[in-house]
Design a protein around this motif. Structure first.
Motif, mmCIF file in Angstrom:
data_model
loop_
_atom_site.group_PDB
_atom_site.id
_atom_site.type_symbol
_atom_site.label_atom_id
_atom_site.label_comp_id
_atom_site.label_asym_id
_atom_site.label_seq_id
_atom_site.Cartn_x
_atom_site.Cartn_y
_atom_site.Cartn_z
ATOM 1 N N THR A 76 -4.569 -0.303 -9.742
ATOM 2 C CA THR A 76 -4.497 -1.194 -8.582
ATOM 3 C C THR A 76 -4.497 -2.649 -9.033
ATOM 4 O O THR A 76 -3.686 -3.457 -8.572
ATOM 5 C CB THR A 76 -5.673 -0.934 -7.618
ATOM 6 O OG1 THR A 76 -5.551 0.390 -7.094
ATOM 7 C CG2 THR A 76 -5.707 -1.939 -6.482
ATOM 8 N N ASP A 79 -1.195 -3.445 -10.874
ATOM 9 C CA ASP A 79 -0.080 -3.519 -9.921
ATOM 10 C C ASP A 79 -0.146 -4.814 -9.111
ATOM 11 O O ASP A 79 0.883 -5.458 -8.876
ATOM 12 C CB ASP A 79 -0.082 -2.313 -8.987
ATOM 13 C CG ASP A 79 0.331 -1.019 -9.672
ATOM 14 O OD1 ASP A 79 0.815 -1.071 -10.835
ATOM 15 O OD2 ASP A 79 0.147 0.048 -9.058
ATOM 16 N N GLN A 80 -1.336 -5.180 -8.673
ATOM 17 C CA GLN A 80 -1.481 -6.413 -7.893
ATOM 18 C C GLN A 80 -1.131 -7.639 -8.742
ATOM 19 O O GLN A 80 -0.521 -8.585 -8.243
ATOM 20 C CB GLN A 80 -2.893 -6.538 -7.327
ATOM 21 C CG GLN A 80 -3.167 -5.621 -6.162
ATOM 22 C CD GLN A 80 -2.240 -5.897 -4.990
ATOM 23 O OE1 GLN A 80 -1.944 -7.035 -4.644
ATOM 24 N NE2 GLN A 80 -1.770 -4.824 -4.374
ATOM 25 N N SER A 83 2.453 -8.422 -8.837
ATOM 26 C CA SER A 83 3.009 -8.845 -7.554
ATOM 27 C C SER A 83 3.218 -10.360 -7.530
ATOM 28 O O SER A 83 2.501 -11.112 -8.188
ATOM 29 C CB SER A 83 2.046 -8.439 -6.438
ATOM 30 O OG SER A 83 2.371 -9.059 -5.225
ATOM 31 N N PRO A 86 -0.550 -11.656 -5.534
ATOM 32 C CA PRO A 86 -1.567 -10.610 -5.652
ATOM 33 C C PRO A 86 -2.587 -10.660 -4.519
ATOM 34 O O PRO A 86 -2.986 -11.732 -4.077
ATOM 35 C CB PRO A 86 -2.246 -10.919 -6.988
ATOM 36 C CG PRO A 86 -1.357 -11.870 -7.704
ATOM 37 C CD PRO A 86 -0.535 -12.561 -6.667
ATOM 38 N N ASP A 87 -2.971 -9.486 -4.061
ATOM 39 C CA ASP A 87 -4.007 -9.355 -3.039
ATOM 40 C C ASP A 87 -5.357 -9.414 -3.750
ATOM 41 O O ASP A 87 -5.822 -8.419 -4.320
ATOM 42 C CB ASP A 87 -3.824 -8.035 -2.300
ATOM 43 C CG ASP A 87 -4.838 -7.803 -1.200
ATOM 44 O OD1 ASP A 87 -5.870 -8.522 -1.154
ATOM 45 O OD2 ASP A 87 -4.613 -6.884 -0.388
ATOM 46 N N ALA A 90 -7.987 -6.831 -2.735
ATOM 47 C CA ALA A 90 -7.774 -5.507 -3.343
ATOM 48 C C ALA A 90 -8.209 -5.517 -4.808
ATOM 49 O O ALA A 90 -8.829 -4.558 -5.291
ATOM 50 C CB ALA A 90 -6.321 -5.093 -3.221
ATOM 51 N N ILE A 91 -7.902 -6.604 -5.507
ATOM 52 C CA ILE A 91 -8.318 -6.730 -6.907
ATOM 53 C C ILE A 91 -9.844 -6.753 -6.998
ATOM 54 O O ILE A 91 -10.427 -6.074 -7.844
ATOM 55 C CB ILE A 91 -7.692 -7.989 -7.550
ATOM 56 C CG1 ILE A 91 -6.182 -7.777 -7.732
ATOM 57 C CG2 ILE A 91 -8.369 -8.333 -8.870
ATOM 58 C CD1 ILE A 91 -5.430 -9.012 -8.204
#
Length: 181
Positions: A76, A79-80, A83, A86-87, A90-91
């Motif tokens: 996760t 992947d962020q 991006s 990035p979120d 979520a991180i």
């Protein structure tokens, strides 16, 4: 499925079936879902009995599930970070999960839960033969995930990115020494 038969999974609720698609369009008989489930479970139990495979003991299952969760959280984060935006929430959540999981790792390897006892596990005997070395490797993972969580708490993606290699190195350290390839 829709959770009606089995309820929500450990990882959250199951998605509902597609509204335009029948549950089983090829079913021509009047067999019930419960009957089919019963038949499938009976077959699985029979297959297990014929192959002589024992159930995975809780110690091994716990660590396998834990390492899957650790890997999923790290994925996760990675992947962020790939991006365009990035979120960071979520991180942060994933980094907190990683830190919490890392604290549990040493408890997942009780004596008698290795390959030598006949269990299907990638854990090498070196874990129990070199406990100080394994404890140091576990401490490295704990420190790396703590630093990752602290970086995530800043909200700075670059700070998180700077910590990712340390976490990867901690994972690699254990994998090279204590995990079957």
């Amino acid at each position: 499925w829709g959770g009606a038969v089995f309820g929500p999974s450990r990882w959250g609720p199951r998605p509902p079936p597609h509204p335009e698609m029948p549950m089983n369009p090829s079913r021509k008989s009047g067999a019930s879902r419960a009957g089919l489930l019963s038949l499938a479970l009976s077959g699985a139990l029979l297959l297990g009995a014929c192959t002589g495979q024992a159930d995975t003991p809780p110690e091994v299952a716990t660590r396998q599930d834990g390492f899957e969760a650790l890997g999923a959280a790290f994925k996760t984060i990675n992947d962020q970070l790939k991006s365009a935006s990035p979120d960071m929430a979520a991180i942060g959540d994933a980094a907190e999960r990683m830190e919490a999981i890392a604290q549990e790792v040493p408890e997942w390897f009780p004596a008698g839960s290795g390959q030598g006892e006949g269990f299907d596990t990638d854990a090498l005997a070196a874990i129990w033969e070199q406990p100080e070395r394994f404890a140091a490797a576990s401490d490295q993972l704990k420190a790396a995930t703590a630093a990752l969580r602290q970086a995530a708490a800043t909200g700075d993606a670059a700070a998180v990115q700077a910590q990712v290699p340390q976490v990867g190195a901690a994972c690699k350290n254990c994998h090279e020494t204590f995990r079957a390839k």
